[in-house]
Design an enzyme around this catalytic site. Structure first.
Site, PDB file in Angstrom:
ATOM      1  N   HIS A 150       0.800  -1.285   0.080  1.00 44.70           N
ATOM      2  CA  HIS A 150      -0.038  -0.223  -0.055  1.00 44.70           C
ATOM      3  C   HIS A 150       1.005   1.388   0.051  1.00 44.70           C
ATOM      4  CE1 HIS A 150       0.365   0.783   4.436  1.00 44.70           C
ATOM      5  NE2 HIS A 150       0.106  -0.290   4.635  1.00 44.70           N
ATOM      6  N   ASP A 183       5.875   1.703   7.079  1.00 42.90           N
ATOM      7  CA  ASP A 183       4.435   1.127   6.810  1.00 42.90           C
ATOM      8  C   ASP A 183       4.010   1.963   5.773  1.00 42.90           C
ATOM      9  OD1 ASP A 183       1.975  -0.027   6.907  1.00 42.90           O
ATOM     10  OD2 ASP A 183       1.461   0.417   8.981  1.00 42.90           O
ATOM     11  N   GLU A 220      -5.291   1.752   2.052  1.00 43.08           N
ATOM     12  CA  GLU A 220      -5.278   0.550   2.928  1.00 43.08           C
ATOM     13  C   GLU A 220      -5.546   0.928   4.392  1.00 43.08           C
ATOM     14  OE1 GLU A 220      -3.390  -2.675   5.500  1.00 43.08           O
ATOM     15  OE2 GLU A 220      -3.073  -0.342   5.503  1.00 43.08           O
ATOM     16  N   GLU A 221      -5.181   2.029   4.823  1.00 45.23           N
ATOM     17  CA  GLU A 221      -5.146   2.328   6.347  1.00 45.23           C
ATOM     18  C   GLU A 221      -6.634   2.696   6.717  1.00 45.23           C
ATOM     19  OE1 GLU A 221      -2.945   1.761   8.062  1.00 45.23           O
ATOM     20  OE2 GLU A 221      -0.796   1.774   7.266  1.00 45.23           O
ATOM     21  N   ASP A 263       3.561  -5.974   3.740  1.00 51.27           N
ATOM     22  CA  ASP A 263       3.529  -4.780   4.686  1.00 51.27           C
ATOM     23  C   ASP A 263       4.411  -4.733   5.889  1.00 51.27           C
ATOM     24  OD1 ASP A 263       2.105  -2.779   5.890  1.00 51.27           O
ATOM     25  OD2 ASP A 263       0.024  -3.779   5.198  1.00 51.27           O
ATOM     26  N   HIS A 320       2.901   3.527  12.987  1.00 50.00           N
ATOM     27  CA  HIS A 320       1.739   4.678  12.950  1.00 50.00           C
ATOM     28  C   HIS A 320       2.150   5.837  13.887  1.00 50.00           C
ATOM     29  CE1 HIS A 320      -1.629   2.070  10.923  1.00 50.00           C
ATOM     30  NE2 HIS A 320      -0.357   1.732  10.636  1.00 50.00           N
TER      31      HIS A 320
END
Ligand SMILES: [Zn+2]
Length: 357
Positions: A75, A180, A209-210, A232, A323
């Site tokens: 992604h 990520d 994706e997120e 990923d 994140h």
């Protein structure tokens, strides 16, 4: 026994990862990342399309007979922020895009919009706070992004923003935002440049994706592959001690190689694919680890439910502090992940699906 056709990680790969992680590409606004991907894969694919949602779909046909159609998904988007209201004088309200813990936001520098206008998620300095205020998290609705009055006119409601963290190499590690999944994007570009001849590679650089694995869902429909693998990153909760004791609660660990999924919240891996990857890793002496089941999900979560079902697997590079404003991965884990993917794909044959589950 080392792999005979090992892919190298050197200066060009570091430069590519640096460019990709420094780019701003929050879910729904992946244009800057897409531009880099299109430049980097030019000349390496037989066909390149941008689908209706913005994912890049690149096809590279193999040359041997009886080829499986293998979809690899990475992604392009990252978690971040969206500007929602102009409070005037360069102060803006914002919402979070994707999974970010609000408690980590106060005081963080950010880049707003495609021109990376610098700002900060402002926080009251300690001089002005009371003891009781310091016990509580500042709620998102009280936080603001401050870009300064001079740049106020350059920021608009609807602009995206992300953490202002520059890529940095730290000895055996890399620290950056959005590892990520720009690391997965980097690996997918490398695999498109070095595709084994026994497969047709269907490379999906996905969007959104997120915010719910959305781009991968339509990409899988378009590609209609025989199998799919999501590339990923997965959180490593592996600090050496926990409450003064040795940490035995890790889910994945740095320096233990690619994390292979049996299950996460969104998918159960195809056991034949998982076994193939484990066997290839063992045969080639490539370090690897089984990710502990639990939360999270990858693009495989939407791909495996597409059409009449698509056998799927996820393989992630373990990373600390995903994140957040800055995550950390080990270069060795990156290298072993890329090489396990290349080796296992080189050994993929249609007969794998005749095996017992
Ligand atoms: Zn991810």
């Amino acid at each position: 026994m080392p792999s005979t056709n090992e892919l190298k990680i050197g200066a060009p790969q570091y430069r590519l990862l640096e460019r990709l992680t420094n780019a701003v590409g929050v879910s729904g606004n992946e244009g800057a990342v897409r531009k880099i991907v299109l430049e980097e894969i030019e000349g390496y694919a037989d066909e390149v399309k941008i689908d209706a949602l913005g994912s890049v779909l690149a096809t590279k046909k193999g040359t041997q007979r009886n080829r499986l159609k293998v979809m690899l998904a990475a992604h392009m988007d990252e978690v971040g922020f969206m500007i929602t209201y102009d409070d005037s004088k360069g102060i803006f309200r914002f919402k979070v895009v994707g999974g970010i813990d609000e408690r980590q936001l106060a005081g963080k520098p950010v880049w707003v919009g495609k021109d990376k206008i610098p700002g900060v998620i402002g926080a009251k300095p300690i001089h002005l706070t009371t003891a009781s205020e310091r016990k509580n998290t500042i709620p998102l609705k009280s936080l603001r992004i401050d870009v300064g009055e001079k740049n106020a006119s350059k920021v608009k409601v609807g602009d995206w923003a992300t953490f202002a963290t520059e890529y940095q190499r730290l000895g055996p590690s890399i620290r950056a935002k959005a590892l990520d999944d720009r690391l997965g994007v980097t690996n997918l570009i490398e695999l498109l440049r070095n595709t084994p001849p026994n497969i047709d590679l269907l490379a999906a650089f996905t969007v959104q994706e997120e915010v719910g694995l959305r781009g991968a869902r339509v990409a899988a429909f378009a590609f209609d592959p025989d199998l799919a693998i999501a590339l990923d990153c997965t959180p490593a909760y592996d600090l050496p001690s926990w409450d003064g004791e040795e940490n035995t609660r890790y889910n994945t660990r740095l320096d233990h190689g690619p994390a292979l999924y049996v299950a996460d919240r969104a998918a159960l891996s195809d056991p034949r694919l998982l076994r193939h990857f484990v066997e290839m890793a063992e045969a080639q002496g490539i370090p690897h680890q089984i990710r502990q089941p639990g939360g999270g999900g990858t693009d495989a979560g939407s791909i495996h439910k597409q059409r009449a079902g698509i056998p799927s697997l996820s393989i992630s590079v373990p990373g600390r502090y995903l994140h957040t404003a800055a995550s950390i991965v080990r270069i060795n884990d990156w290298k072993h992940t890329l090489n396990l993917l290349h080796t296992a794909l080189s050994g993929l044959k249609p007969e794998i699906f005749k095996n017992d589950r």
